[in-house]
Design a protein around this motif. Sequence first.
Motif, PDB file in Angstrom:
ATOM      1  N   ILE A   1      31.571  34.043  39.534  1.00 59.18           N
ATOM      2  CA  ILE A   1      32.583  35.092  39.695  1.00 59.18           C
ATOM      3  C   ILE A   1      33.932  34.446  39.954  1.00 59.18           C
ATOM      4  O   ILE A   1      34.040  33.482  40.704  1.00 59.18           O
ATOM      5  N   GLU A   2      34.942  35.003  39.307  1.00 61.32           N
ATOM      6  CA  GLU A   2      36.281  34.419  39.373  1.00 61.32           C
ATOM      7  C   GLU A   2      37.275  35.537  39.648  1.00 61.32           C
ATOM      8  O   GLU A   2      37.290  36.547  38.953  1.00 61.32           O
ATOM      9  N   ARG A   3      38.060  35.365  40.682  1.00 61.86           N
ATOM     10  CA  ARG A   3      39.119  36.339  40.969  1.00 61.86           C
ATOM     11  C   ARG A   3      40.341  35.581  41.445  1.00 61.86           C
ATOM     12  O   ARG A   3      40.269  34.835  42.417  1.00 61.86           O
ATOM     13  N   GLY A   4      41.437  35.805  40.760  1.00 61.56           N
ATOM     14  CA  GLY A   4      42.655  35.074  41.110  1.00 61.56           C
ATOM     15  C   GLY A   4      42.408  33.585  40.971  1.00 61.56           C
ATOM     16  O   GLY A   4      41.889  33.126  39.956  1.00 61.56           O
ATOM     17  N   HIS A   5      42.729  32.844  42.004  1.00 57.37           N
ATOM     18  CA  HIS A   5      42.533  31.394  41.966  1.00 57.37           C
ATOM     19  C   HIS A   5      41.173  30.981  42.517  1.00 57.37           C
ATOM     20  O   HIS A   5      40.868  29.797  42.553  1.00 57.37           O
ATOM     21  N   SER A   6      40.392  31.964  42.973  1.00 57.98           N
ATOM     22  CA  SER A   6      39.115  31.632  43.611  1.00 57.98           C
ATOM     23  C   SER A   6      37.958  31.807  42.644  1.00 57.98           C
ATOM     24  O   SER A   6      37.913  32.772  41.892  1.00 57.98           O
TER      25      SER A   6
ATOM     26  N   TRP B   1      42.186  23.974  42.047  1.00 57.83           N
ATOM     27  CA  TRP B   1      41.422  22.795  41.616  1.00 57.83           C
ATOM     28  C   TRP B   1      40.672  22.118  42.753  1.00 57.83           C
ATOM     29  O   TRP B   1      40.110  21.042  42.575  1.00 57.83           O
ATOM     30  N   LEU B   2      40.673  22.734  43.917  1.00 56.04           N
ATOM     31  CA  LEU B   2      39.929  22.171  45.036  1.00 56.04           C
ATOM     32  C   LEU B   2      38.552  22.804  45.071  1.00 56.04           C
ATOM     33  O   LEU B   2      38.424  24.028  44.990  1.00 56.04           O
ATOM     34  N   ARG B   3      37.530  21.990  45.199  1.00 56.20           N
ATOM     35  CA  ARG B   3      36.171  22.507  45.092  1.00 56.20           C
ATOM     36  C   ARG B   3      35.299  21.962  46.215  1.00 56.20           C
ATOM     37  O   ARG B   3      35.373  20.777  46.554  1.00 56.20           O
ATOM     38  N   VAL B   4      34.493  22.825  46.793  1.00 55.62           N
ATOM     39  CA  VAL B   4      33.497  22.408  47.776  1.00 55.62           C
ATOM     40  C   VAL B   4      32.148  22.966  47.329  1.00 55.62           C
ATOM     41  O   VAL B   4      32.095  23.967  46.602  1.00 55.62           O
TER      42      VAL B   4
END
Lengths: 420, 182
Positions: free
Chosen positions: A301-306, A362-365
């Motif tokens: 799921i993708e919303r905005g930058h998240s 572009w930051l991922r955890v």
Amino acid sequence: MTRIAIALLFLSSLPSFGWNPEEQPNVNSRYTVESVHVSGKRTSRLTENMRRELETVVGTKLDHGLLDRMATEIKRELRVEGVSVHVAKGSLPGQVAVEFLAEGGRRQDFDINIPKGVYQSRQGWSGGIETHTAFGQNEVALGVINDGDSGVDRFAGLKARYERNSLGTSRIKMRVEFDSYHDQWNSSTLAAAARSHFSPDLYRSRQHVEPSVTVVLAEPLTLTVGVSMDVLDSQSYGLGAARSSGITLASAAGGALRFHERWTGDMNQDLDAGYSIRSAGAALASDATYTRHALNLGYHIERGHSTVAINVLAGRITGDAPLYDRFVLGNSITLRGWNKYDLDPLGGDRVMHASVDYSYRWLRVFYDAGAIWDAHTAVDPKQSAGAGIGRAGKDGFLVAAAFPLRAGHIEPMFIVGFNF
Amino acid sequence: MLASEIAVRWRNEEIHVVAPKLHFISGNSLNRLKDGAAVPFDFQLMAWSGSRSTPLGRAFERFVISYDVWEEKYSVTKLRGSAAARENKTITNLTATAAEAWCIDNIAVPASGISNDQPLYVRLEVRSAEAKASTGLVGESGISLPRLIELFSHPARPEQQRWAVEAGPLKIEDLKRAARGT
């Protein structure tokens, strides 16, 4: 005069009914889409799935961002140079007509892709390259691969595939795959094989043939049935575990149900769920006898930058499956941070795994949890976590440090690359 | 564009500009607007004295313009702050010229710290921030090498339009005097 002009500007600045510029700065977003058409080059190649997706736009408020994303999909399906979006007055006030115009003629039906390119600090490089050629409803792919990541072994060799996208009807597709690999075994696998109760076959090469047919049961649910034949050139490492040199045949019949749906709009969502079964036995002249079940679920799921991506895998094997068909955890996509040879150097016949990835820009955890075990061994769940750069999702490029979550000394694993 | 085509104004302790001959609703941006898309424009207004590299004041604004396909008028939304805490300011039913003028009128450089008799130069820059066209670089089969080569073979963002106008030298005291005169 200036004051009158400012007053007029103020009055005209009051937002129109049904339009919220805070959410959507396009003034046309208050209008309802009354029709969607695709015109221009090669429109007959548009798939039923895409046509269905286009129909879902009719009756909704105009979302030009969504139309742009659809234009990209149409461009990819029609293999044209570009697809532009035109919005015009509809037949009734408050309605608009949308037209996608495919332009620029036919794009070259030849492509070169890199389906995999991964470096993992403990298992080294894995990568592949494929060429695709399409002619009519036919597609041929040829590629080379060197993969020390996805299986128990490191296999390198050639991949070839023929696909026919319509077999009388577009609801039936056919595919034949042929692969030829050379295999290398890690010292941990060799040592474990020597101790193993089921004397795994440490083959030096493998030829794989798999014809299959996919039927669209009800969009987007598909059923694939087929057979696979693997010819294994077996070898002995002199460890007392492997057989003497010879040819082994592992032939299996199988089926897979897959549900893959995408929803686009304010939130982009993608659900990919599947169940597969493969069974080998004497009835198919197979030297190996086993049944393999696998269940996978991927939600994105993708919303905005998240972006959030959740993946679940569960599997079970009964009988003695060849090493290429055993489950593996501890690679670039599962239990990231763990070394697969530390977890189970021969792979397991039971697996449970779940992972959650979150990315902001572009930051991922990510966090992984899972267990791999055999029918006769105890379950030992493991966890790992990591952080890095990349977008969560199916096309997830990742540069990350991953850590196994355990007591004592923690050694990070570095992962760079992408998997498709 | 000639320097004489931009006029500098003093209002509410701020430096504003007027550029009636600057028409950025044109070309590709205009085509996209007429096709119902919203096109963002990025504005930069800068004031300096002496060296341009050490500006006395600078302002950045983003305006999203769209063209109402039914009303055949333009709408402008001034984006403020982050997407989460946005306090947009919107105006509708404008002609193209009025939309351009509204954008330019809604960007200003605070004049605090600029002395009255300092020689001053002002520059307005406008760029269309066209939506990035999808490259088709990533597909279900992986990263496409021909698309990758194509991507690096082309100059960056050729579709982006850009305009710039300058004025100066002028003095704040002259601007204040002119403002009192109106």
